[in-house]
Design an enzyme around this catalytic site. Structure first.
Site, short mmCIF file in Angstrom:
data_model
loop_
_atom_site.label_atom_id
_atom_site.label_comp_id
_atom_site.label_asym_id
_atom_site.label_seq_id
_atom_site.Cartn_x
_atom_site.Cartn_y
_atom_site.Cartn_z
N GLU A 175 29.97 19.09 -0.34
CA GLU A 175 30.63 17.77 0.17
C GLU A 175 30.17 17.77 1.68
O GLU A 175 30.88 18.27 2.52
CB GLU A 175 32.23 17.77 -0.08
N LYS A 217 28.64 15.86 -3.40
CA LYS A 217 29.73 15.05 -3.33
C LYS A 217 29.56 14.38 -1.95
O LYS A 217 30.09 14.77 -1.01
CB LYS A 217 31.09 15.75 -3.19
P1 13P Z 1 38.84 11.32 -0.48
O1 13P Z 1 38.26 10.56 -1.69
O2 13P Z 1 40.20 10.61 -0.22
O3 13P Z 1 37.86 11.03 0.43
O4 13P Z 1 39.21 12.62 -0.76
C1 13P Z 1 38.01 13.45 -1.46
C2 13P Z 1 37.84 14.78 -0.86
O5 13P Z 1 38.00 15.59 -1.72
C3 13P Z 1 38.24 14.82 0.56
O6 13P Z 1 37.79 16.44 0.69
#
Ligand code: 13P
Length: 345
Positions: A175, A217
């Site tokens: 991510e 992600k």
């Molecule tokens: P959000 O969808 O609120 O951005 O959270 C996703 C997430 O895993 C943040 O690390």
């Protein structure tokens, strides 16, 4: 197929997505307090019990990303919450980074930490039944930001985390989040997101990560939160697809978007639009421009955009528990439909 790819495909099952409920203690307490709920250990436990025991959650949620404390939390009857999730057919994921810290010499930038002894921690999580993990890097857009140093430090850490996960039999959710803060337009976010992803996949390759056993992600390509002009859902979908198609290798098992502070409704509409902007699958696409064919499944891995309405309805009072669970399920169903391009507002 290898075990990592099988898990990744199960997480990316059509019409399903991920529930990110891995807020750290301080973030979860802050969000509870913002809804007028007295924060603390017991409030977090009760709230997470409410989420994981929503009836039918497994119909639209393939995996839940947990914060470490939830591995040991139990429901009111004493059943571990991870058993409740397992019984619902939801795969267990765990956030394994330990948060961000300022990047020395680079004002306003941060690097994510947590690599020390990570292999041993991953082994313990796998023994408890975790099947996947998450690590989040944050990049901010500014006049000269993100810096090369910040891009490289974060990409390197993400790749080191990814190969450690795979060695422990866990699917890494990678991510790199380009934050929404700023007044930049869509094109600038596209440029930065492309550069970020390019660095991440370069490092993943250097470190030898297996792309068919990992899930990306990313953020959607969005205008800055204080950008003055209107931006349509279709423009976001096109910019996001164009960007991902230029830099995300086809072998990646899936793309599961974060919501990043978008409203729940907009996040769903934009995910739906992404699918509506794809042409029908091969072979009917012969001759279609490459920018309209996605080689990977696209779904959601939302935190706030799934949870916000539920937390607001609950407001700390179990008299509203059923209502709150209905709100969570409603968002899960809407996003499940959007992940097929079938969302009807
Ligand atoms: P959000 O969808 O609120 O951005 O959270 C996703 C997430 O895993 C943040 O690390």
């Amino acid at each position: 197929m290898n075990a990592l790819a099988t898990t990744a495909q199960a997480l990316m099952a059509p019409g399903k997505g991920l529930l990110a409920m891995d807020e750290s203690v301080s973030t979860c307490d802050r969000r509870l307090a913002a809804c007028g709920i007295a924060p603390g250990d017991e409030a977090r436990r009760r709230y997470r019990e409410l989420l994981v025991s929503a009836p039918g959650l497994g119909e639209r949620i393939s995996g839940a990303i947990l914060f470490e404390e939830t591995l040991h939390q139990r429901n009111a009857e004493g059943v571990p919450l991870i058993e409740v999730l397992r019984a619902a057919g939801i795969l267990l994921g765990i956030k394994v980074d330990i948060g961000t810290t300022p990047l020395p010499g680079h004002a306003g930038e941060r690097v994510t930490e947590g690599l020390d002894a990570l292999g041993a921690r991953l082994g313990r999580h796998a023994a408890l039944g975790a099947r996947f993990a998450k690590w989040r890097a944050v990049l901010v857009i500014g006049t000269d930001l993100p810096s090369r140093a910040c891009l490289q430090a974060n990409a390197h850490a993400l790749a080191r985390y990814a190969v450690l996960c795979q060695a422990a039999g866990l699917v890494p959710i990678v991510e790199p989040e380009v934050m929404m803060q700023g007044d930049h337009g869509l094109a600038r976010c596209a440029e930065v997101t492309e550069e970020v992803l390019c660095q991440v996949f370069t490092q993943l390759r250097e470190q030898g990560a297996a792309l068919d056993g990992l899930i990306l992600k990313p953020n959607m390509v969005l205008p800055g939160a204080s950008f003055p002009g209107p931006t349509s859902v279709g423009e976001v979908a096109d910019a996001t697809l164009d960007c991902l198609l230029r830099v995300v290798p086809a072998a990646v098992a899936g793309v599961a978007f974060l919501s990043g502070g978008q409203s729940p409704l907009l996040a769903t509409e934009r995910l739906n639009a992404l699918h509506r902007h794809l042409k029908p699958p091969w072979p009917s696409t012969m001759g279609a421009p490459i920018s309209h064919i996605a080689p990977w499944p696209l779904t959601f891995s939302f935190g706030r955009a799934l949870q916000e309405p539920a937390m607001q309805r609950w407001a700390g009072d179990d008299a509203h528990r059923v209502d709150a669970q209905a709100a969570l399920l409603h968002r899960a169903r809407c996003n499940g439909a959007a992940a097929l391009g079938r969302y009807q507002p």
